[in-house]
Design a protein around this motif. Structure first.
Motif, mmCIF file in Angstrom:
data_model
loop_
_atom_site.group_PDB
_atom_site.id
_atom_site.type_symbol
_atom_site.label_atom_id
_atom_site.label_comp_id
_atom_site.label_asym_id
_atom_site.label_seq_id
_atom_site.Cartn_x
_atom_site.Cartn_y
_atom_site.Cartn_z
ATOM 1 N N ALA A 175 -2.729 31.220 -11.102
ATOM 2 C CA ALA A 175 -2.405 30.343 -12.234
ATOM 3 C C ALA A 175 -0.908 30.374 -12.518
ATOM 4 N N SER A 176 -0.307 31.555 -12.460
ATOM 5 C CA SER A 176 1.126 31.693 -12.690
ATOM 6 C C SER A 176 1.912 30.952 -11.617
ATOM 7 N N PHE A 177 1.470 31.075 -10.367
ATOM 8 C CA PHE A 177 2.130 30.386 -9.265
ATOM 9 C C PHE A 177 2.004 28.874 -9.433
ATOM 10 N N ALA A 178 0.819 28.413 -9.833
ATOM 11 C CA ALA A 178 0.598 26.977 -10.048
ATOM 12 C C ALA A 178 1.474 26.466 -11.185
ATOM 13 N N ASP A 179 1.602 27.245 -12.247
ATOM 14 C CA ASP A 179 2.470 26.858 -13.359
ATOM 15 C C ASP A 179 3.923 26.770 -12.909
ATOM 16 N N ALA A 180 4.350 27.696 -12.072
ATOM 17 C CA ALA A 180 5.725 27.690 -11.569
ATOM 18 C C ALA A 180 5.958 26.442 -10.707
ATOM 19 N N LEU A 181 4.997 26.101 -9.865
ATOM 20 C CA LEU A 181 5.127 24.897 -9.031
ATOM 21 C C LEU A 181 5.148 23.633 -9.890
ATOM 22 N N LYS A 182 4.318 23.605 -10.927
ATOM 23 C CA LYS A 182 4.268 22.455 -11.829
ATOM 24 C C LYS A 182 5.621 22.296 -12.548
ATOM 25 N N ALA A 183 6.160 23.405 -13.044
ATOM 26 C CA ALA A 183 7.441 23.357 -13.729
ATOM 27 C C ALA A 183 8.549 22.923 -12.782
ATOM 28 N N LEU A 184 8.489 23.359 -11.536
ATOM 29 C CA LEU A 184 9.479 22.977 -10.524
ATOM 30 C C LEU A 184 9.382 21.481 -10.221
ATOM 31 N N ALA A 185 8.165 20.954 -10.136
ATOM 32 C CA ALA A 185 7.953 19.543 -9.842
ATOM 33 C C ALA A 185 8.429 18.666 -11.012
ATOM 34 N N GLN A 186 8.292 19.153 -12.222
ATOM 35 C CA GLN A 186 8.681 18.377 -13.399
ATOM 36 C C GLN A 186 10.176 18.401 -13.654
ATOM 37 N N SER A 187 10.874 19.351 -13.038
ATOM 38 C CA SER A 187 12.317 19.429 -13.299
ATOM 39 C C SER A 187 13.128 18.519 -12.415
#
Length: 187
Positions: A175-187
């Motif tokens: 979940a933490s990794f998925a959140d990090a990828l999501k935040a990276l994609a949104q930036s």
């Protein structure tokens, strides 16, 4: 004694045994029967500060109505512990304390003050096995690539604390990794 526990666990887990290895003397109640027990230890060297190097001797014995499984089992155990890369890891880190301070943590349970333990723990030499494991666990992998990255990640996974290997801990990591990828994609 943690050493005998780890040796017993290691042999049971890694050697194809006809019966489980237990810590005790022969009971003659079952056949076959496989036992490990310790013999008197020997002080090999002692310096003026009282630091000692000790030799711990264990004997493994087997009883059976058939001689062949005895010979094969004892040969397999001997071969396994004679391997160049045979290594035991203390489950309670007492090996490192004995290595550096000549302190038996099991004997000191309930006797040593927490602040003394913490000071000794913080002072463990980088050459102790436990310190090396801590270094592996703490190693930053953000600048590593290729085989070096793979090697460090495998070592960190191997030496990871058991509480981090639970299903809940693994799901939290994903979940933490998925959140990090999501935040990276949104930036």
């Amino acid at each position: 004694m943690d050493l005998k526990d780890r040796l017993t666990d290691c042999i049971n887990a890694n050697v194809n045994l006809p019966v489980k290895l237990y810590q005790s003397y022969m009971t003659n109640k079952t056949s076959p029967e496989l036992r490990i027990y310790d013999l008197p230890s020997t002080v090999i060297d002692e310096d003026y500060a009282g630091n000692r190097t000790e030799e711990f001797i264990f004997e493994i014995a087997m009883r059976s109505n058939d001689e062949e499984p005895i010979n094969q089992t004892l040969w397999n155990i001997s071969k396994y512990i004679s391997e160049y890369n045979f290594n035991l890891v203390s489950q309670n880190d007492s090996f490192s304390f004995r290595q550096q301070y000549n302190i038996d943590l099991i004997a000191e349970q309930g006797e040593m003050h927490w602040d003394v333990f913490k000071a000794l723990f913080d002072g463990l030499d980088e050459n102790t096995y436990f310190r090396k494991i801590l270094d592996i666990r703490r190693k930053d992998v953000s600048d590593l690539q290729g085989k070096e990255l793979t090697s460090v990640i495998e070592a960190q996974s191997y030496y990871e604390l058991d509480k981090n290997k639970t299903v809940e801990a693994q799901e939290a990591k994903v979940a933490s990794f998925a959140d990090a990828l999501k935040a990276l994609a949104q930036s």
